[in-house]
Enzyme design. Structure first.
Site, PDB file in Angstrom:
ATOM      1  CG  PHE A  86      -1.858   1.204   1.204  1.00  0.00           C
ATOM      2  CD1 PHE A  86      -2.997   1.201   0.404  1.00  0.00           C
ATOM      3  CD2 PHE A  86      -1.580   2.351   1.947  1.00  0.00           C
ATOM      4  CE1 PHE A  86      -3.844   2.309   0.347  1.00  0.00           C
ATOM      5  CE2 PHE A  86      -2.417   3.461   1.893  1.00  0.00           C
ATOM      6  CZ  PHE A  86      -3.554   3.428   1.092  1.00  0.00           C
ATOM      7  CG  ASP A 119       5.591   3.534   1.835  1.00  0.00           C
ATOM      8  OD1 ASP A 119       5.631   4.113   2.933  1.00  0.00           O
ATOM      9  OD2 ASP A 119       4.558   3.459   1.140  1.00  0.00           O
ATOM     10  CE  LYS A 146       0.006   5.258   8.073  1.00  0.00           C
ATOM     11  NZ  LYS A 146      -1.407   5.511   8.271  1.00  0.00           N
TER      12      LYS A 146
HETATM   13  C1  LIG Z   1       2.955   2.208   3.869  1.00  0.00           C
HETATM   14  C2  LIG Z   1       2.058   3.366   3.571  1.00  0.00           C
HETATM   15  N1  LIG Z   1       2.362   4.202   2.558  1.00  0.00           N
HETATM   16  C3  LIG Z   1       1.598   5.254   2.254  1.00  0.00           C
HETATM   17  C4  LIG Z   1       0.458   5.529   2.967  1.00  0.00           C
HETATM   18  C5  LIG Z   1      -0.386   6.730   2.592  1.00  0.00           C
HETATM   19  O1  LIG Z   1      -0.253   7.708   3.559  1.00  0.00           O
HETATM   20  P1  LIG Z   1      -1.321   8.901   3.635  1.00  0.00           P
HETATM   21  O2  LIG Z   1      -2.623   8.276   4.017  1.00  0.00           O
HETATM   22  O3  LIG Z   1      -0.767   9.822   4.688  1.00  0.00           O
HETATM   23  O4  LIG Z   1      -1.365   9.536   2.302  1.00  0.00           O
HETATM   24  C6  LIG Z   1       0.090   4.707   4.033  1.00  0.00           C
HETATM   25  C7  LIG Z   1      -1.143   4.966   4.792  1.00  0.00           C
HETATM   26  O5  LIG Z   1      -1.668   4.125   5.476  1.00  0.00           O
HETATM   27  C8  LIG Z   1       0.910   3.589   4.341  1.00  0.00           C
HETATM   28  O6  LIG Z   1       0.602   2.765   5.334  1.00  0.00           O
END
Ligand SMILES: Cc1ncc(COP(=O)(O)O)c(C=O)c1O
Length: 400
Positions: A139, A225, A254
């Site tokens: 994700f 990520d 986050k």
């Molecule tokens: C691993 C990862 N990358 C990207 C995101 C996207 O982050 P945002 O919701 O702040 O755009 C998330 C959100 O849960 C995530 O867990």
């Protein structure tokens, strides 16, 4: 009509219907506790999805926020701001990266990473390489590019075509498939060290080493990520540090400002050459207010040794949850995690267990319908984890 019922009705009337919300309203929070409009107390094992890593509404953070709100909130990135540099320097001291780009969210940090990888390949390496290879089950966000990068199919992507070109996903653990997917158009491989939304799945050590070797051999970039796994969550500042690797680019968001919206893309000096004035920008990213709060967050994480604490509490939790797995074989099929990024996979539909836990006052998440996902504050008391495990034990004992 109760206050809760009226809030639900008004939400349906005025807010876009994009979320399957829990049947809980939250009006107040402190540390690892939430309260609803009726004054009911919950133990928060989710921390706003790994955002409020230091616990809710800390006085020391509130003081910094209030003081900065009276001094300087936002002027835009047209100006130099010492708060931004202070925050960047503290962030860079936690890792091997050399430069930061501040954004407002995880998706935006990943967008910046994708854009930088493409731009670096074209302007520094003089190669028309733009493809990004990701992992199935990953994700990476909800903007068009990060959604396309996300290695999932189904409702998350349905109805949004045409999606941007230049992305493909390969199965986790299959280095041959990844190697076969790399072409002269490949700019980068992008992975989470621990798949979060995908069900708390840490990548195997050997697999990560093989990815690093592949990236070197093909002269492409590695993007990690760390939006969910970063900032002490897994027992180190960054999950990639468990694997002793240095990504070319990694992303964070986050927990960066403990609840204020903030993201960051971090890169080596070499790769950061890809961005020049005008290449990329954001109006809000790295404002004086969020930067000041984030500096305080980073100080607290250091002073309170929260990476070590997350490792210790996570080991304790996993040890105890494994005892439950032995007690209920078949009901618990797997206990996974790294630090306080925790998953308990059930051998059956988890919705009943999940709502019983909520009825008994525990807030967590259910991923894929079978995985209880816990992302508690790194400051959580051991007694709260014990109380959750005892309650899960009682619930599982009652179920056929
Ligand atoms: C691993 C990862 N990358 C990207 C995101 C996207 O982050 P945002 O919701 O702040 O755009 C998330 C959100 O849960 C995530 O867990």
């Amino acid at each position: 009509m109760t206050k809760y019922e009226s809030l639900v009705e008004n939400t349906k009337k005025s807010i876009c219907n994009t979320y399957g919300r829990y049947p809980v309203d939250v009006t107040k929070a402190k540390g690892s506790r939430l309260w609803d409009l009726e004054g009911r107390e919950y133990i928060d094992l989710l921390s706003g999805i790994s955002v409020v890593n230091l616990g809710h509404c800390r006085e020391d953070i509130a003081d910094v926020m209030a003081e900065q709100a009276r001094k300087l909130v936002h002027v835009s990135n047209l100006f130099y701001q010492e708060e931004q540099v202070e925050c960047a320097e503290k962030l860079l001291a936690t890792c091997d990266a050399d430069k930061v780009f501040f954004s407002n969210s995880g998706a935006e940090a990943n967008e910046a990473a994708i854009k930088l990888a493409r731009k670096y390949m074209r302007t520094v390496k003089n190669r028309d390489a733009y493809e990004i290879i990701t992992l199935e089950g990953s994700f990476h966000g909800r903007t068009l590019a990060t959604l396309t990068a996300t290695g999932q199919t189904g409702p998350i992507k349905d109805g949004f075509s045409p999606l941007p070109e230049g992305f493909s996903s390969v199965p986790v653990g299959d280095i041959e498939a990844m190697s076969a997917a790399v072409s002269d158009k490949t700019a980068a491989i992008m992975v989470e060290m621990v798949q979060g939304e995908g069900g708390i799945k840490p990548l195997a050590h050997d697999y990560v080493q093989a990815i690093v070797a592949l990236v070197k051999e093909k002269d492409i970039l590695l993007i990690v990520d760390e939006v969910q796994s970063g900032l002490c969550r897994t027992g180190k500042w960054w999950a990639h540090q468990h694997y002793a690797i240095t990504p070319d680019i990694f992303t964070s968001a986050k927990a960066l400002a403990n609840g204020l919206p903030m993201g960051a893309m971090l890169a080596t000096d070499e790769v950061a050459k890809g961005f020049t004035p005008g290449s990329h920008a954001t109006t809000f990213g790295g404002s004086a207010l969020v930067s000041k709060v984030s500096s305080k967050v980073l100080d607290i994480m250091t002073e309170e040794k929260l990476a070590d604490r997350a490792a210790e509490m996570g080991d304790f939790f996993i040890g105890e949850a494994l005892k439950l797995k032995d007690k209920y074989p078949g009901k618990i099929v797997s206990v996974r995690g790294l630090g306080l990024m925790l998953g308990i996979e059930l051998g059956f539909d988890g919705n009943e267990v999940f709502s019983k836990l909520r009825d008994k006052g525990f807030i967590l998440n259910l991923t894929k319908g079978i995985i209880l996902r816990l992302l508690p504050a790194l400051t959580i008391e051991r007694a709260d984890l014990v109380s959750f495990l005892n309650t899960l034990d009682e619930i599982l004992a009652e179920m056929d």
